[in-house]
Design a protein around this motif. Structure first.
Motif, PDB file in Angstrom:
ATOM      1  N   GLU A  32       0.824  -1.145  -0.010  1.00  0.00           N
ATOM      2  CA  GLU A  32       0.167   0.082   0.119  1.00  0.00           C
ATOM      3  C   GLU A  32       0.839   1.317  -0.228  1.00  0.00           C
ATOM      4  N   SER A  33       0.527   2.388  -0.761  1.00  0.00           N
ATOM      5  CA  SER A  33       1.196   3.579  -0.605  1.00  0.00           C
ATOM      6  C   SER A  33       1.265   3.989   0.712  1.00  0.00           C
ATOM      7  N   PRO A  34       2.311   4.743   0.922  1.00  0.00           N
ATOM      8  CA  PRO A  34       2.424   5.210   2.297  1.00  0.00           C
ATOM      9  C   PRO A  34       1.444   6.441   2.580  1.00  0.00           C
ATOM     10  N   SER A  35       0.902   6.661   3.529  1.00  0.00           N
ATOM     11  CA  SER A  35      -0.160   7.909   3.807  1.00  0.00           C
ATOM     12  C   SER A  35       0.881   9.127   3.545  1.00  0.00           C
ATOM     13  N   PRO A  36       0.549  10.172   2.837  1.00  0.00           N
ATOM     14  CA  PRO A  36       1.598  11.136   2.933  1.00  0.00           C
ATOM     15  C   PRO A  36       1.774  11.815   4.472  1.00  0.00           C
ATOM     16  N   SER A  37       3.014  12.290   4.632  1.00  0.00           N
ATOM     17  CA  SER A  37       3.217  12.617   5.800  1.00  0.00           C
ATOM     18  C   SER A  37       2.696  14.157   6.133  1.00  0.00           C
ATOM     19  N   PRO A  38       2.313  14.576   7.274  1.00  0.00           N
ATOM     20  CA  PRO A  38       1.442  15.797   7.408  1.00  0.00           C
ATOM     21  C   PRO A  38       2.641  16.899   7.144  1.00  0.00           C
ATOM     22  N   SER A  39       1.920  17.922   6.657  1.00  0.00           N
ATOM     23  CA  SER A  39       2.644  18.980   6.413  1.00  0.00           C
ATOM     24  C   SER A  39       3.505  19.828   7.632  1.00  0.00           C
ATOM     25  N   PRO A  40       4.629  20.002   7.608  1.00  0.00           N
ATOM     26  CA  PRO A  40       5.553  20.737   8.525  1.00  0.00           C
ATOM     27  C   PRO A  40       4.883  21.680   9.166  1.00  0.00           C
ATOM     28  N   GLU A  41       4.879  21.795  10.459  1.00  0.00           N
ATOM     29  CA  GLU A  41       4.158  23.145  11.186  1.00  0.00           C
ATOM     30  C   GLU A  41       5.005  24.247  10.616  1.00  0.00           C
TER      31      GLU A  41
END
Length: 279
Positions: A32-41
């Motif tokens: 499965e494609s890894p979920s996109p990492s959250p945008s940096p703060e």
């Protein structure tokens, strides 16, 4: 017989390949494609006056944090440095001034700023330690007024609205000084002083017109004003940003967070008559 078996074996293998049954050449299942990492703060630095500006900014910190914006509130000892700090890029925005004040300084200083959210009005008021009403002011009373152009005009207009003086006609630039008074029945005398010094100067004056944020900082009850501006003042305190930054996502989030029903309720509950929401 052996040939037949070999043929069957070959045909069986080919069939299994056609049907996708061969384990030997089967590709492993795609992971499965890894979920996109959250945008940096993103950190957003906003310079502010201590009261009520910084307190309002502190109130919206959690809402911005949830949207990926780390709000850093910067308080300088001299509020007059908040515009230079914005110009120099030390902060991303400031929140301490109204449009007439900004207009009065940006041409002189070369500030290329734009206005963001209009957040609140601090109705200026007339305060006195010596008198209980404007009718008690004696002839020749000594009155303190701010010495910066836009607030000085604002103070004189308030005195005019109360019938204490009359300014000459045609003043349209939010600037006036006592020299622009054409009628002064009580012969009031004026002490032009830095706004921040006026609360401390009250014992030496018959009264002074003081900005509400300074009243709050000095722990003076704003309800003790003998008279004050009404809510229709053009002096809404604003978010100020450098031109070109108004489309930054974190700036848009700041403007939106400052003009919610929750902020309106916070202002009304905490400050009462001293601070009026402008949205």
């Amino acid at each position: 017989m052996r040939l037949e078996q070999e043929q069957q074996s070959r045909f069986g293998f080919a069939e299994s390949v056609r049907c996708g049954k061969s384990q030997r050449f089967e590709q492993p299942p795609a992971s499965e494609s890894p979920s996109p990492s959250p945008s940096p703060e993103v950190t957003l630095k906003v310079g502010a006056a201590p009261v009520p500006h910084a307190e309002i900014l502190e109130f919206i910190k959690p809402a911005l944090k949830a949207q990926g914006v780390n709000l850093e509130v910067v308080i300088l000892d001299d509020e007059g440095q908040l515009n230079p700090a914005l110009k120099d890029g030390q902060i991303d925005a400031n929140y301490f001034q109204h449009v007439p004040y900004l207009d009065s300084v940006k041409g002189e200083k070369g500030y290329d700023f734009v206005v963001g959210a209009k957040v609140h009005v601090e109705p200026i008021g007339f305060y006195s330690n010596k008198h209980k009403s404007k009718d008690e002011l004696p002839d020749g009373a000594k009155i303190g007024i701010p010495n910066n152009p836009s607030n000085e005009y604002r103070a004189l207009v308030l005195l005019q609205q109360q019938g204490l003086i009359k300014l000459k006609d045609g003043l349209t630039t939010y600037e006036a000084t006592p020299k622009d008074i054409v009628d002064n029945p009580k012969k009031l005398t004026f002490v032009e002083a830095d706004s921040a010094t006026l609360p401390r100067a009250l014992p030496d004056l018959d009264g002074a017109i003081i900005n509400t944020n300074l009243v709050l900082e000095a722990k003076i009850d704003p309800k003790t004003a003998l008279f004050r501006e009404d809510a229709n003042s053009p002096y809404a305190n604003i978010i100020t940003i450098r031109k070109g930054d108004e489309n930054r996502e974190e700036i848009k989030k700041l403007n939106a967070a400052l003009t919610t029903p929750e902020v309106k309720k916070f202002i009304e509950d905490k400050y009462g008559v001293a601070v009026v929401p402008a949205f």
